[in-house]
Design a protein around this motif. Sequence first.
Motif, PDB file in Angstrom:
ATOM      1  N   PRO A 177     -75.330  52.073  27.610  1.00  0.00           N
ATOM      2  CA  PRO A 177     -75.986  52.885  28.322  1.00  0.00           C
ATOM      3  C   PRO A 177     -77.094  52.557  29.297  1.00  0.00           C
ATOM      4  N   PHE A 178     -77.616  51.418  29.013  1.00  0.00           N
ATOM      5  CA  PHE A 178     -78.538  50.795  29.859  1.00  0.00           C
ATOM      6  C   PHE A 178     -77.583  50.082  31.188  1.00  0.00           C
ATOM      7  N   LEU A 179     -76.450  49.824  30.904  1.00  0.00           N
ATOM      8  CA  LEU A 179     -75.752  49.156  32.118  1.00  0.00           C
ATOM      9  C   LEU A 179     -75.100  50.566  32.987  1.00  0.00           C
ATOM     10  N   THR A 180     -74.758  51.563  32.393  1.00  0.00           N
ATOM     11  CA  THR A 180     -74.418  52.703  33.185  1.00  0.00           C
ATOM     12  C   THR A 180     -75.540  53.394  33.911  1.00  0.00           C
TER      13      THR A 180
ATOM     14  N   ILE B  13     -78.597  52.035  40.876  1.00  0.00           N
ATOM     15  CA  ILE B  13     -78.146  51.361  42.088  1.00  0.00           C
ATOM     16  C   ILE B  13     -77.364  52.273  43.009  1.00  0.00           C
ATOM     17  N   ILE B  14     -76.449  53.374  42.745  1.00  0.00           N
ATOM     18  CA  ILE B  14     -75.799  54.154  43.530  1.00  0.00           C
ATOM     19  C   ILE B  14     -76.913  55.055  44.242  1.00  0.00           C
ATOM     20  N   SER B  15     -77.979  55.525  43.494  1.00  0.00           N
ATOM     21  CA  SER B  15     -78.927  56.369  44.031  1.00  0.00           C
ATOM     22  C   SER B  15     -79.846  55.369  45.195  1.00  0.00           C
ATOM     23  N   LEU B  16     -80.110  54.245  44.859  1.00  0.00           N
ATOM     24  CA  LEU B  16     -80.745  53.506  45.977  1.00  0.00           C
ATOM     25  C   LEU B  16     -79.842  53.161  47.391  1.00  0.00           C
ATOM     26  N   ILE B  17     -78.671  53.182  47.079  1.00  0.00           N
ATOM     27  CA  ILE B  17     -77.628  53.230  48.392  1.00  0.00           C
ATOM     28  C   ILE B  17     -77.649  54.516  49.149  1.00  0.00           C
TER      29      ILE B  17
ATOM     30  N   LEU C 137     -76.034  67.141  41.697  1.00  0.00           N
ATOM     31  CA  LEU C 137     -75.270  67.691  40.605  1.00  0.00           C
ATOM     32  C   LEU C 137     -73.816  66.871  40.635  1.00  0.00           C
ATOM     33  N   LEU C 138     -73.380  66.144  41.577  1.00  0.00           N
ATOM     34  CA  LEU C 138     -72.329  65.219  41.780  1.00  0.00           C
ATOM     35  C   LEU C 138     -72.536  64.140  40.669  1.00  0.00           C
ATOM     36  N   SER C 139     -73.711  63.516  40.676  1.00  0.00           N
ATOM     37  CA  SER C 139     -74.077  62.347  39.997  1.00  0.00           C
ATOM     38  C   SER C 139     -73.942  63.257  38.401  1.00  0.00           C
TER      39      SER C 139
END
Length: 322
Positions: free
Chosen positions: A76-79, A85-89, A243-245
């Motif tokens: 879970p920490f990895l995910t 990281i996706i949110s930072l992008i 919502l997509l997340s």
Amino acid sequence: MFTTTILHSLSALCVLLIIIGFGLWLSSKGMFDAPKSRLIVSRLVNTSIPCFLFYSVISKFSQEQLLNLLKFAGVPFLTVAINFIISLILVRTPLVRPHLKGTFIATFSAASVLFVGVPLVTTMYGSDGIPYLLVYFFANCVFIWTIGLYNIQLDGVRKGGGEIPKLISKESARKFFSPPLIGFMLGLSAVMLSVPIPKFIETSTRYLGQLTTPLALIFVGITIYHIGFDKLKHLPREVWLVLLSCFLIRPLTMYFCTMPLDMEPLMRKCFILGSALPVSTVFAVLAKTYGGDEEFASETIGASTVGMIAVLPILLIAVNLI
């Protein structure tokens, strides 16, 4: 097997919708119009959850089973890290407005594991699935009270100035050790140290814990009613990304991270369900307290909670077919 899976998923869905609908109906009759009455239900859930988590751990796991469970605690920490990281992008693109960056990062990555996840997993798999959900809960909790809180505080700094906050502070550490987390950790400690639990404590925590699922679902219904569907007709693009997340990116990330691993199928299912939950309700409070965008946080919570009802049939069937 396929037919059985579909029927089980639909049966669990009906249970969830009936109890949530009951909360909606009670609200429509004016029984929870006053904020104080809604607060009472919320506090009852918050009181029963630590008992529920404590009893779930001590009643379902031996030392050996817990050690096996903890082998996968890093997943879970990895995910959560991947979603972060996706949110930072995304915040570096024109898709996210600058004043929403911190609140967007927080709501994009963290879920409402207890209020929604506990009743969902209990309805689907009984109390056997709860310890697996709690592993995800721990990672989710760490994110909320470190990176999540830090980024919301950064929004406040951008808006009103002031000093850059610390990633870890005394206040965040104090809030991290919430009653649900303490209940979970006490249960883990009791099992790992072979501490005998008196029968009256075991029975008391079991009875109090049994309040959690129905009360949490009723509270979800109350929340949906007071959010109102009209507010969700014209959502900003950032809310759609959240919502997509919630319903695609997070569960797919968890699926791809767990498939190569030799873990119990129930653990994988609970991890995926835990990752596909609505935005944590705590972010509205944090945004209001620390200068983030409270309206945006509330929109993500409301839209993801209502959206969960729409995607539940697909989600439950897909998870059970894994």
